[in-house]
Design an enzyme around this catalytic site. Structure first.
Site, PDB file in Angstrom:
ATOM      1  N   HIS A 198      -2.450   2.458  -1.175  1.00 33.44           N
ATOM      2  CA  HIS A 198      -2.673   3.336  -0.024  1.00 33.44           C
ATOM      3  C   HIS A 198      -2.623   4.823  -0.387  1.00 33.44           C
ATOM      4  CE1 HIS A 198      -3.142   4.470   4.095  1.00 33.44           C
ATOM      5  NE2 HIS A 198      -2.026   5.188   4.068  1.00 33.44           N
ATOM      6  N   HIS A 255      -1.181  15.323   2.264  1.00 33.02           N
ATOM      7  CA  HIS A 255      -0.541  14.332   1.379  1.00 33.02           C
ATOM      8  C   HIS A 255      -0.694  14.680  -0.098  1.00 33.02           C
ATOM      9  CE1 HIS A 255      -0.058  12.068   5.024  1.00 33.02           C
ATOM     10  NE2 HIS A 255      -1.355  11.922   5.176  1.00 33.02           N
ATOM     11  N   ASP A 273      -7.781   3.465   6.569  1.00 30.71           N
ATOM     12  CA  ASP A 273      -7.260   4.297   7.660  1.00 30.71           C
ATOM     13  C   ASP A 273      -8.168   4.202   8.901  1.00 30.71           C
ATOM     14  OD1 ASP A 273      -5.088   6.456   6.235  1.00 30.71           O
ATOM     15  OD2 ASP A 273      -6.492   5.427   4.925  1.00 30.71           O
ATOM     16  N   ASN A 322       1.289   3.557   5.298  1.00 30.47           N
ATOM     17  CA  ASN A 322       2.489   4.103   5.937  1.00 30.47           C
ATOM     18  C   ASN A 322       2.543   3.812   7.429  1.00 30.47           C
ATOM     19  OD1 ASN A 322       0.254   6.152   5.669  1.00 30.47           O
ATOM     20  ND2 ASN A 322       1.527   7.241   7.159  1.00 30.47           N
ATOM     21  N   ASP A 380      -3.412   1.203   6.572  1.00 28.93           N
ATOM     22  CA  ASP A 380      -3.416   1.863   7.875  1.00 28.93           C
ATOM     23  C   ASP A 380      -4.450   1.212   8.788  1.00 28.93           C
ATOM     24  OD1 ASP A 380      -1.358   3.458   7.076  1.00 28.93           O
ATOM     25  OD2 ASP A 380      -2.467   5.341   7.145  1.00 28.93           O
ATOM     26  N   VAL A 426      -5.360   9.902   2.859  1.00 32.96           N
ATOM     27  CA  VAL A 426      -5.960  11.200   3.148  1.00 32.96           C
ATOM     28  C   VAL A 426      -7.233  10.957   3.954  1.00 32.96           C
ATOM     29  CG1 VAL A 426      -6.920  13.316   2.189  1.00 32.96           C
ATOM     30  CG2 VAL A 426      -5.024  12.152   1.027  1.00 32.96           C
TER      31      VAL A 426
END
Length: 489
Positions: free
Chosen positions: A323, A333, A173, A238, A200, A361
């Site tokens: 993920h 989440h 992320d 996502n 991400d 997260v």
């Protein structure tokens, strides 16, 4: 008498070990070892770095290669895929490479393409496979034309071997904020030889229209400082889906798949979103949280076959990247990975996966070895229990993106949660041999890399029980060989 004394002493030791094990399992089951860190620091504002910042600088020279990144190009680590972009025209597809800087004995030819996304048109994306490389070798490579050419290097892994040491960095992320920059720079200082990325990437989907493509480009230049030299093993999150009906863009993962190839065909996968590679002593499986994975789907069928291909005698370390976390005690989440857990957790336990890394997260969390495979709706405990065959689950979606930290952990801390903290950072997994690896999670703190959570990860296949049995057998054989035959029965 000798044997009776020997067995009595061994029995006493066994009782002590059993008592110690009981205490440890009790600590795990009641969560008394779990820690929720009180440290919360938003080091820099969670906003993307302005496009005119030097971290996004376009390389000098007409049509100079940019957004350079490499990934493993085959199943066993003797190939790389090199990707780069030229903005003005296609230019050369050639990669020159060799064992000395400036002396390139070999060349490889790649492909080039571009694409559109809404009213954005990408630069010319080059992808070149270089195979037949030697293990444990540093290669230098050159891409581009004339005065605009650029040079980089990469190091191939050691041969596939159960005792090949190797150091992985783990990031998730990431985005393109000042916190993201801190994460990359700290990871580069760690000595990581390759990066396991849990999804991400750019967070370009937080923009609209033409700016989506622009922010994919800026992220590619931003990340080049690491990914042009060290292979990144990509997985999609996502924020790579980018389903935008209002823009007429309804093909999921379009930007990601155009820019970030994976060696999926080498592991007989039908999609670049799930695949596997072997590197040094590790077998790494990448899954897609946002592709179908229930029974009989292509991903389910592929994983079933890939797990059968794992040879722990050659690659003892079995690592899974995904993920959405299967275990998570943050309000953000919470339980989003539950459906994948139900489908795959029993496989992870049966095949003794060592560790599962996830993102999603925006905080850090590590679990104990637990499973919830006994619950089947009508019977069995409906909560996780200690399970020595289960992997350690680690959530590391704390790379630093503009959405900020996930600050709300659930209270009380669940029994399965060993350590959790809402701050930015990255991790390293330093594999030493077939039996153990050193794991560190490093917090980004005041511009420094601060080791915060660490433990010794014992291999599930070549683990403590296997070694204890071997040592016990060798010790007993040694004792018996020194006894008179009249005492052996």
């Amino acid at each position: 008498m000798i044997l009776m004394t020997m067995f009595r002493n061994k029995g006493t030791m066994l009782v002590r070990l059993l008592l110690l094990s009981s205490v440890l399992l009790s600590c795990i089951s009641n969560g008394s070892g779990g820690v929720t860190s009180g440290f919360v620091r938003n080091e820099f504002p969670s906003v993307d770095i302005p496009l005119d910042n030097e971290v996004f600088a376009v390389p000098k020279g007409y049509n100079a290669p940019q957004q350079v990144h490499i990934t493993q190009g085959d199943y066993d680590g003797k190939a790389v895929i090199i990707t780069w972009v030229t903005a003005d025209e296609p230019g050369s597809n050639k990669v020159s490479y060799g064992l000395s800087e400036g002396k390139y004995e070999y060349t490889a030819e790649g492909t080039v393409h571009n694409y559109t996304f809404y009213n954005y048109t990408s630069g010319y994306i080059h992808q070149c496979l270089i195979d037949g490389l030697q293990y444990s070798t540093k290669y230098y490579y050159e891409i581009g034309d004339g005065d605009s050419s650029r040079t980089f290097w990469f190091q191939t892994p050691p041969p596939i071997d159960p005792d090949s040491p190797y150091k992985f960095g783990i990031i998730g992320d990431l985005g393109q904020t000042y916190n993201s920059l801190s994460t990359i720079e700290h990871c580069m200082q760690s000595g990581a030889e390759a990066i396991l990325f849990v999804g991400d990437l750019s967070y370009a989907d937080r923009y609209e229209y033409h700016d989506v493509g622009v922010r994919w480009d800026s992220w590619g230049r931003f990340n080049e400082r690491s990914s042009a030299y060290h292979p990144w093993m990509w997985s999609a999150g996502n924020h790579e889906i980018e389903y935008f009906p209002y823009m007429g863009e309804v093909t999921p993962f379009r930007n990601y798949l155009q820019r970030y190839p994976t060696p999926y065909l080498a592991s007989e996968s039908s999609s670049p979103l799930w695949y596997a590679v072997r590197r040094a002593s590790a077998h790494i499986i990448v899954l897609s949280s946002y592709s179908p994975f229930v029974k009989y789907t292509p991903q389910w069928e592929w994983l079933q076959q890939e797990l059968k291909r794992v040879d722990r005698e050659k690659t003892p370390w079995l690592i899974v990247l995904v993920h959405s976390p299967l275990y998570n005690s943050n309000d953000a989440h919470f339980m989003e990975g539950e459906s994948m857990r139900v489908v795959f957790e029993s496989w992870f336990c049966n095949y003794k996966v060592d560790v599962v890394f996830a993102g999603h997260v925006h905080a850090y969390e590590r679990s104990y070895r637990i499973s919830n495979t006994r619950y089947n709706v009508s019977s069995g405990p409906a909560y996780p229990v200690p399970d020595k065959s289960a992997p350690v689950y680690i959530t590391i979606g704390d790379g630093g993106n503009q959405e900020g930290l996930a600050l709300r952990f659930r209270d009380p801390q669940p029994d399965y949660s060993a350590f959790r903290e809402a701050s930015y950072g990255h991790a390293t997994l330093d594999i030493k041999n077939r039996t153990h690896a050193f794991y560190h999670w490093n917090r980004n703190d005041d511009g420094k890399r601060t080791p915060t959570d660490e433990f010794v990860l014992h291999n599930q296949y070549w683990g403590m029980n296997r070694r204890r049995r071997k040592l016990k057998k060798n010790h007993l054989n040694s004792v018996l060989s020194n006894l008179p035959l009249s005492l052996i029965f």
